[in-house]
Write a protein that holds these residues in place. Structure first.
Motif, PDB file in Angstrom:
ATOM      1  N   GLY A  20     -56.288  43.430 -21.105  1.00  0.00           N
ATOM      2  CA  GLY A  20     -57.551  44.013 -21.531  1.00  0.00           C
ATOM      3  C   GLY A  20     -57.387  44.976 -22.694  1.00  0.00           C
ATOM      4  N   SER A  21     -56.291  45.730 -22.691  1.00  0.00           N
ATOM      5  CA  SER A  21     -56.043  46.715 -23.745  1.00  0.00           C
ATOM      6  C   SER A  21     -55.761  46.046 -25.084  1.00  0.00           C
ATOM      7  N   LEU A  22     -54.857  45.070 -25.076  1.00  0.00           N
ATOM      8  CA  LEU A  22     -54.502  44.392 -26.324  1.00  0.00           C
ATOM      9  C   LEU A  22     -55.662  43.545 -26.851  1.00  0.00           C
ATOM     10  N   ALA A  23     -56.416  42.946 -25.932  1.00  0.00           N
ATOM     11  CA  ALA A  23     -57.574  42.156 -26.361  1.00  0.00           C
ATOM     12  C   ALA A  23     -58.580  43.038 -27.091  1.00  0.00           C
ATOM     13  N   ASP A  24     -58.838  44.216 -26.537  1.00  0.00           N
ATOM     14  CA  ASP A  24     -59.784  45.122 -27.185  1.00  0.00           C
ATOM     15  C   ASP A  24     -59.248  45.612 -28.520  1.00  0.00           C
ATOM     16  N   TYR A  25     -57.970  45.933 -28.564  1.00  0.00           N
ATOM     17  CA  TYR A  25     -57.360  46.448 -29.799  1.00  0.00           C
ATOM     18  C   TYR A  25     -57.400  45.410 -30.911  1.00  0.00           C
ATOM     19  N   LEU A  26     -57.260  44.139 -30.547  1.00  0.00           N
ATOM     20  CA  LEU A  26     -57.248  43.055 -31.526  1.00  0.00           C
ATOM     21  C   LEU A  26     -58.621  42.426 -31.724  1.00  0.00           C
ATOM     22  N   ASN A  27     -59.636  43.041 -31.088  1.00  0.00           N
ATOM     23  CA  ASN A  27     -61.015  42.542 -31.204  1.00  0.00           C
ATOM     24  C   ASN A  27     -61.148  41.099 -30.731  1.00  0.00           C
ATOM     25  N   VAL A  28     -60.479  40.815 -29.617  1.00  0.00           N
ATOM     26  CA  VAL A  28     -60.586  39.492 -28.989  1.00  0.00           C
ATOM     27  C   VAL A  28     -61.426  39.656 -27.726  1.00  0.00           C
ATOM     28  N   PRO A  29     -62.673  39.193 -27.729  1.00  0.00           N
ATOM     29  CA  PRO A  29     -63.521  39.378 -26.548  1.00  0.00           C
ATOM     30  C   PRO A  29     -63.034  38.549 -25.357  1.00  0.00           C
ATOM     31  N   LEU A  30     -63.136  39.143 -24.170  1.00  0.00           N
ATOM     32  CA  LEU A  30     -62.776  38.438 -22.944  1.00  0.00           C
ATOM     33  C   LEU A  30     -64.037  37.951 -22.248  1.00  0.00           C
ATOM     34  N   ASN A  31     -64.021  36.720 -21.779  1.00  0.00           N
ATOM     35  CA  ASN A  31     -65.120  36.230 -20.957  1.00  0.00           C
ATOM     36  C   ASN A  31     -65.080  36.917 -19.599  1.00  0.00           C
ATOM     37  N   ASP A  32     -66.177  36.847 -18.871  1.00  0.00           N
ATOM     38  CA  ASP A  32     -66.246  37.529 -17.578  1.00  0.00           C
ATOM     39  C   ASP A  32     -65.205  37.024 -16.586  1.00  0.00           C
ATOM     40  N   ASN A  33     -64.748  35.793 -16.769  1.00  0.00           N
ATOM     41  CA  ASN A  33     -63.761  35.239 -15.838  1.00  0.00           C
ATOM     42  C   ASN A  33     -62.327  35.381 -16.353  1.00  0.00           C
ATOM     43  N   GLU A  34     -62.137  36.166 -17.394  1.00  0.00           N
ATOM     44  CA  GLU A  34     -60.812  36.385 -17.959  1.00  0.00           C
ATOM     45  C   GLU A  34     -60.398  37.848 -17.776  1.00  0.00           C
ATOM     46  N   GLY A  35     -59.178  38.058 -17.324  1.00  0.00           N
ATOM     47  CA  GLY A  35     -58.691  39.425 -17.141  1.00  0.00           C
ATOM     48  C   GLY A  35     -59.629  40.240 -16.287  1.00  0.00           C
ATOM     49  N   ILE A  36     -60.034  39.681 -15.161  1.00  0.00           N
ATOM     50  CA  ILE A  36     -61.100  40.292 -14.373  1.00  0.00           C
ATOM     51  C   ILE A  36     -60.767  41.691 -13.853  1.00  0.00           C
ATOM     52  N   ASP A  37     -59.491  41.996 -13.720  1.00  0.00           N
ATOM     53  CA  ASP A  37     -59.102  43.322 -13.241  1.00  0.00           C
ATOM     54  C   ASP A  37     -58.329  44.115 -14.300  1.00  0.00           C
ATOM     55  N   SER A  38     -58.412  43.679 -15.565  1.00  0.00           N
ATOM     56  CA  SER A  38     -57.633  44.306 -16.636  1.00  0.00           C
ATOM     57  C   SER A  38     -58.506  45.251 -17.448  1.00  0.00           C
ATOM     58  N   ARG A  39     -58.203  46.550 -17.350  1.00  0.00           N
ATOM     59  CA  ARG A  39     -58.997  47.562 -18.040  1.00  0.00           C
ATOM     60  C   ARG A  39     -58.337  47.986 -19.358  1.00  0.00           C
ATOM     61  N   ASN A  40     -59.118  48.553 -20.234  1.00  0.00           N
ATOM     62  CA  ASN A  40     -58.617  48.973 -21.543  1.00  0.00           C
ATOM     63  C   ASN A  40     -58.051  50.388 -21.458  1.00  0.00           C
ATOM     64  N   THR A  41     -56.733  50.507 -21.552  1.00  0.00           N
ATOM     65  CA  THR A  41     -56.072  51.811 -21.590  1.00  0.00           C
ATOM     66  C   THR A  41     -55.176  51.899 -22.828  1.00  0.00           C
TER      67      THR A  41
END
Length: 361
Positions: free
Chosen positions: A250-271
């Motif tokens: 979740g953190s790297l996806a947000d940093y790289l501006n890669v949106p996650l679908n609701d069924n992806e990384g369901i328990d991964s938060r942005n830290t």
């Protein structure tokens, strides 16, 4: 991944061959590889058959396997599971780290001119511990200690490769482990303690001040090393923030501006801020897990519910610890703080029965 060079499983399991992409490296097609039950693999004719460590323990010449590590024997080491064939493709346990390091160096050199993601999953210090002979005797802990030194060497070689290729300054390196330490985990390799049943093996406490180890819900089993290096961005320092490997996605996806679908990384938060050292705020809570057992961390508090006996872990009654004053989990204060225990038990149940931590539902 665009490419891969890997073991089909952990190095204590069959088949004991490398996979280069989707192909078994160095496989002779006249000696095809089979994996399955003993009955299945022994039914295969005109291919290599390996000794069964249960009926032929003398074949385990490297050291003896225990805890089920005594099925097919390859390179003098008993494995979990049975295989037949593939003799020309067998790996050499003692050169495995060298092989992976060289593959890693080659990948870095080839891709240094463009962004890349490389995942190096070391077999050290997982069992069987088979350090290269040049590392033998580098510690007083035999195979276990010498495998640690070999792993340290491998990390150094990879870091040096980044320097040599001129990309160390702008490369994020994340170093961590999958669980806490363990001693005898399947082989009579000189360790003196079964699994993590005691703290010390020949004077060495693998978990330091923390209680327990692999297979246990205590901090010694669930707390792992975690280092993030990015010389061009991260200032050296130490953080006490609560973080979890599951939040890398979740953190790297947000940093790289890669949106996650609701069924992806369901328990991964942005830290990501915490990982980069720009924030001292960690997670407000997180789940800890060992086998089927779950516990809840909320700040410095840790709640363990009733847990059944599991592999390497005894049956446990409810426990509550304040890790700020008791990081070694020696003083169960559940009777002193019943409301805290009740609140954390309810939160743990809600999380385990929820749909997604990231989406808060």
């Amino acid at each position: 991944f665009n490419s891969s060079f890997l073991l089909p499983s952990t190095n204590d399991r069959v088949p004991t061959v490398y996979l280069d992409g989707h192909r078994v490296l160095n496989l002779d097609t006249k000696d095809s590889l089979f994996v399955g039950s003993k009955k299945y693999v022994t039914s295969k004719k005109h291919i290599t058959q390996y000794p069964d460590g249960r009926t032929n323990p003398e074949a385990m010449t490297y050291y003896m396997g225990v805890h089920g590590h005594n099925n097919s024997v390859t390179n003098g080491i008993g494995r979990i599971g049975y295989m037949a064939g593939g003799k020309s493709a067998l790996w050499n346990d003692e050169t495995m780290t060298d092989v992976f390091v060289e593959k890693t160096k080659a990948y870095i050199k080839k891709n240094k001119e463009k962004p890349f993601f490389l995942y190096y999953a070391a077999q050290d210090i997982h069992v069987p511990r088979t350090p290269h002979p040049r590392f033998h005797g580098t510690t007083s802990l035999g195979y276990r200690g010498d495998a640690m030194v070999q792993f340290d060497w491998a990390v150094g070689e990879i870091m040096n490769a980044l320097e040599e290729n001129g990309i160390a300054e702008n490369t994020i390196v994340i170093f961590s482990s999958d669980n806490g330490p363990v001693y005898n985990d399947g082989y009579k390799d000189g360790t003196t303690v079964e699994l993590s049943s005691e703290e010390l093996d020949r004077g060495h406490d693998g978990s330091g001040i923390y209680r327990g180890g692999k297979y246990q819900i205590y901090e010694g089993g669930t707390r792992v090393p975690f280092i993030v290096s990015w010389p061009g961005k991260i200032k050296p320092g130490v953080s006490d923030a609560l973080v979890n490997q599951i939040d890398l996605m979740g953190s790297l996806a947000d940093y790289l501006n890669v949106p996650l679908n609701d069924n992806e990384g369901i328990d991964s938060r942005n830290t990501m801020g915490t990982f980069l050292g720009t924030s001292k705020s960690g997670l407000p809570y997180m789940i800890e897990e060992a086998g089927k057992g779950k516990a809840l961390r909320r700040g410095n508090w840790k709640y363990i519910p009733d847990l059944k006996r599991g592999y390497g872990s005894p049956k446990m009654n409810k426990q509550l610890y304040n890790l700020a004053v008791d990081p070694g989990e020696q003083n169960n204060v559940i009777d002193e703080y019943p409301e805290m225990a009740k609140s954390m038990a309810e939160e743990l149940d809600k999380i385990l029965n929820g749909e997604s931590i990231r989406l808060n539902r």
